[in-house]
Write a protein that holds these residues in place. Structure first.
Motif, PDB file in Angstrom:
ATOM      1  N   VAL A  22      48.327   3.221  50.149  1.00 34.90           N
ATOM      2  CA  VAL A  22      47.326   4.299  50.142  1.00 34.90           C
ATOM      3  C   VAL A  22      45.931   3.716  50.350  1.00 34.90           C
ATOM      4  O   VAL A  22      45.097   4.295  51.071  1.00 34.90           O
ATOM      5  CB  VAL A  22      47.408   5.103  48.830  1.00 34.90           C
ATOM      6  CG1 VAL A  22      46.198   6.019  48.668  1.00 34.90           C
ATOM      7  CG2 VAL A  22      48.697   5.920  48.788  1.00 34.90           C
TER       8      VAL A  22
ATOM      9  N   ASP B 144      58.371   7.498  56.169  1.00 32.77           N
ATOM     10  CA  ASP B 144      57.868   8.443  57.170  1.00 32.77           C
ATOM     11  C   ASP B 144      57.470   9.773  56.549  1.00 32.77           C
ATOM     12  O   ASP B 144      56.654  10.512  57.121  1.00 32.77           O
ATOM     13  CB  ASP B 144      58.927   8.676  58.251  1.00 32.77           C
ATOM     14  CG  ASP B 144      59.115   7.473  59.163  1.00 32.77           C
ATOM     15  OD1 ASP B 144      58.236   6.573  59.157  1.00 32.77           O
ATOM     16  OD2 ASP B 144      60.146   7.412  59.855  1.00 32.77           O
TER      17      ASP B 144
ATOM     18  N   ASP C 202      45.636   3.054  53.944  1.00 28.99           N
ATOM     19  CA  ASP C 202      45.575   4.317  54.687  1.00 28.99           C
ATOM     20  C   ASP C 202      44.171   4.912  54.650  1.00 28.99           C
ATOM     21  O   ASP C 202      43.710   5.484  55.647  1.00 28.99           O
ATOM     22  CB  ASP C 202      46.594   5.299  54.109  1.00 28.99           C
ATOM     23  CG  ASP C 202      46.640   6.611  54.862  1.00 28.99           C
ATOM     24  OD1 ASP C 202      47.037   6.602  56.043  1.00 28.99           O
ATOM     25  OD2 ASP C 202      46.255   7.644  54.276  1.00 28.99           O
ATOM     26  N   ARG C 203      43.485   4.780  53.524  1.00 30.05           N
ATOM     27  CA  ARG C 203      42.112   5.308  53.439  1.00 30.05           C
ATOM     28  C   ARG C 203      41.221   4.659  54.499  1.00 30.05           C
ATOM     29  O   ARG C 203      40.378   5.327  55.106  1.00 30.05           O
ATOM     30  CB  ARG C 203      41.544   5.053  52.048  1.00 30.05           C
ATOM     31  CG  ARG C 203      42.187   5.852  50.933  1.00 30.05           C
ATOM     32  CD  ARG C 203      41.357   5.761  49.666  1.00 30.05           C
ATOM     33  NE  ARG C 203      42.062   6.324  48.515  1.00 30.05           N
ATOM     34  CZ  ARG C 203      42.648   5.597  47.574  1.00 30.05           C
ATOM     35  NH1 ARG C 203      42.586   4.270  47.630  1.00 30.05           N
ATOM     36  NH2 ARG C 203      43.280   6.175  46.575  1.00 30.05           N
TER      37      ARG C 203
ATOM     38  N   ARG D  93      42.345   5.788  58.221  1.00 36.80           N
ATOM     39  CA  ARG D  93      42.019   7.152  58.635  1.00 36.80           C
ATOM     40  C   ARG D  93      40.609   7.226  59.217  1.00 36.80           C
ATOM     41  O   ARG D  93      40.264   8.202  59.888  1.00 36.80           O
ATOM     42  CB  ARG D  93      42.139   8.113  57.453  1.00 36.80           C
ATOM     43  CG  ARG D  93      43.571   8.347  57.014  1.00 36.80           C
ATOM     44  CD  ARG D  93      43.687   9.398  55.950  1.00 36.80           C
ATOM     45  NE  ARG D  93      45.045   9.512  55.445  1.00 36.80           N
ATOM     46  CZ  ARG D  93      45.690  10.667  55.277  1.00 36.80           C
ATOM     47  NH1 ARG D  93      45.111  11.806  55.605  1.00 36.80           N
ATOM     48  NH2 ARG D  93      46.923  10.681  54.796  1.00 36.80           N
TER      49      ARG D  93
ATOM     50  N   GLN E  76      55.850  10.108  53.720  1.00 35.80           N
ATOM     51  CA  GLN E  76      54.647   9.982  52.903  1.00 35.80           C
ATOM     52  C   GLN E  76      53.407  10.441  53.680  1.00 35.80           C
ATOM     53  O   GLN E  76      53.376  10.406  54.912  1.00 35.80           O
ATOM     54  CB  GLN E  76      54.467   8.529  52.444  1.00 35.80           C
ATOM     55  CG  GLN E  76      55.639   7.984  51.655  1.00 35.80           C
ATOM     56  CD  GLN E  76      56.046   8.884  50.514  1.00 35.80           C
ATOM     57  OE1 GLN E  76      55.258   9.157  49.605  1.00 35.80           O
ATOM     58  NE2 GLN E  76      57.287   9.355  50.555  1.00 35.80           N
ATOM     59  N   ASP E  77      52.394  10.826  52.948  1.00 38.09           N
ATOM     60  CA  ASP E  77      51.133  11.265  53.551  1.00 38.09           C
ATOM     61  C   ASP E  77      50.269  10.034  53.835  1.00 38.09           C
ATOM     62  O   ASP E  77      49.305   9.743  53.134  1.00 38.09           O
ATOM     63  CB  ASP E  77      50.409  12.223  52.601  1.00 38.09           C
ATOM     64  CG  ASP E  77      49.120  12.786  53.209  1.00 38.09           C
ATOM     65  OD1 ASP E  77      48.973  12.717  54.444  1.00 38.09           O
ATOM     66  OD2 ASP E  77      48.277  13.272  52.437  1.00 38.09           O
ATOM     67  N   LEU E  78      50.674   9.307  54.873  1.00 40.99           N
ATOM     68  CA  LEU E  78      50.021   8.039  55.227  1.00 40.99           C
ATOM     69  C   LEU E  78      49.769   8.011  56.731  1.00 40.99           C
ATOM     70  O   LEU E  78      50.100   7.045  57.416  1.00 40.99           O
ATOM     71  CB  LEU E  78      50.910   6.853  54.828  1.00 40.99           C
ATOM     72  CG  LEU E  78      51.219   6.667  53.341  1.00 40.99           C
ATOM     73  CD1 LEU E  78      52.339   5.636  53.158  1.00 40.99           C
ATOM     74  CD2 LEU E  78      49.969   6.233  52.566  1.00 40.99           C
ATOM     75  N   SER E  79      49.165   9.048  57.250  1.00 42.79           N
ATOM     76  CA  SER E  79      49.074   9.179  58.705  1.00 42.79           C
ATOM     77  C   SER E  79      48.312   8.028  59.357  1.00 42.79           C
ATOM     78  O   SER E  79      48.689   7.541  60.436  1.00 42.79           O
ATOM     79  CB  SER E  79      48.425  10.509  59.072  1.00 42.79           C
ATOM     80  OG  SER E  79      47.110  10.615  58.526  1.00 42.79           O
TER      81      SER E  79
ATOM     82  N   GLN F 272      50.578   4.909  59.144  1.00 48.41           N
ATOM     83  CA  GLN F 272      51.763   5.050  59.985  1.00 48.41           C
ATOM     84  C   GLN F 272      51.413   4.881  61.465  1.00 48.41           C
ATOM     85  O   GLN F 272      52.153   4.234  62.217  1.00 48.41           O
ATOM     86  CB  GLN F 272      52.427   6.395  59.714  1.00 48.41           C
ATOM     87  CG  GLN F 272      53.086   6.453  58.342  1.00 48.41           C
ATOM     88  CD  GLN F 272      53.278   7.860  57.808  1.00 48.41           C
ATOM     89  OE1 GLN F 272      52.698   8.818  58.332  1.00 48.41           O
ATOM     90  NE2 GLN F 272      54.077   8.009  56.766  1.00 48.41           N
TER      91      GLN F 272
END
Length: 207
Positions: free
Chosen positions: A133, A173, A136-137, A140, A175-178, A181
């Motif tokens: 996470v 896949d 991911d921050r 994004r 998870q909220d990790l656009s 990913q």
């Protein structure tokens, strides 16, 4: 075989060896690649590095680099055409340290829970997710961990994220990790990753 080349002992699927091969590739550093099986380590590798893990880089002067990050930095200090070191200097060292420390601890106990007495894989997966996470921050906002371009940090970290993701791909896949990913998919689809993942014949010493 050319004897004035550095000798790289490697194992194709090891994430530490992957990161070393990525840096050697981008720096266009030629090596004598010796692919080994970790369950059958050759004596020559153990003579060079008794700790028995890959990667190991034996330099022509006989000196030995046996830590993946040391191999990466050695290669990039020789030639860094894409500026990996300059980008990495912008605050990403802590991300690599967290990957190699707490995240790797949880990754091992998630992926290989039976090897660790009392390990609870779901708990270690949840702890590893906290690190993902945090990546991911960043991802994004910017396509790579140090900005617009790939750096040492990206090469050092994504093989371990790959290993974590592949432990249960459906879960990963979902998870909220656009950002993460997309970043991972891009590196896995890259020509460089394809090049360093080419299968090599197992090395055996010549009699």
């Amino acid at each position: 075989m050319t004897r004035n080349l550095p000798i790289l002992y490697s194992f194709r699927r090891c994430p530490y060896a992957m990161r070393a091969r990525l840096a050697l590739h981008v720096s266009a550093t030629p090596v004598e690649h010796r692919e080994v099986l970790l369950r059958d380590k050759p004596a020559a590798m153990l003579d060079a590095s008794p700790k028995g893990t890959v990667p190991v880089l034996v330099l022509p002067d006989g000196s030995v680099l046996e830590e993946s990050l040391d191999i990466m930095r050695w290669a990039l200090e020789r030639n860094d055409p894409e500026g990996w070191l300059a980008a990495d200097a912008r605050g990403t060292e802590r991300l690599v340290s967290a990957c190699d420390g707490p995240f790797k601890h949880h990754l091992d106990r998630y992926k290989y829970a039976t090897r660790y007495e009392g390990a609870k894989p779901d708990d270690h997966r949840a702890a590893g997710l906290e690190y993902l996470v945090s990546l991911d921050r960043i991802l994004r906002v910017t396509p790579q961990l140090a900005g617009a371009r790939m750096s040492l940090a990206d090469a050092a970290i994504f093989p371990f994220v790959r290993q974590f993701a592949n432990t249960d791909r459906d879960w990963f896949d979902a998870q909220d990790l656009s950002g993460l990913q997309t970043w991972l998919a891009g590196h896995l689809a890259s020509e460089r990753f394809s090049a360093i993942m080419q299968k090599q014949p197992l090395w055996a010493p010549q009699d």
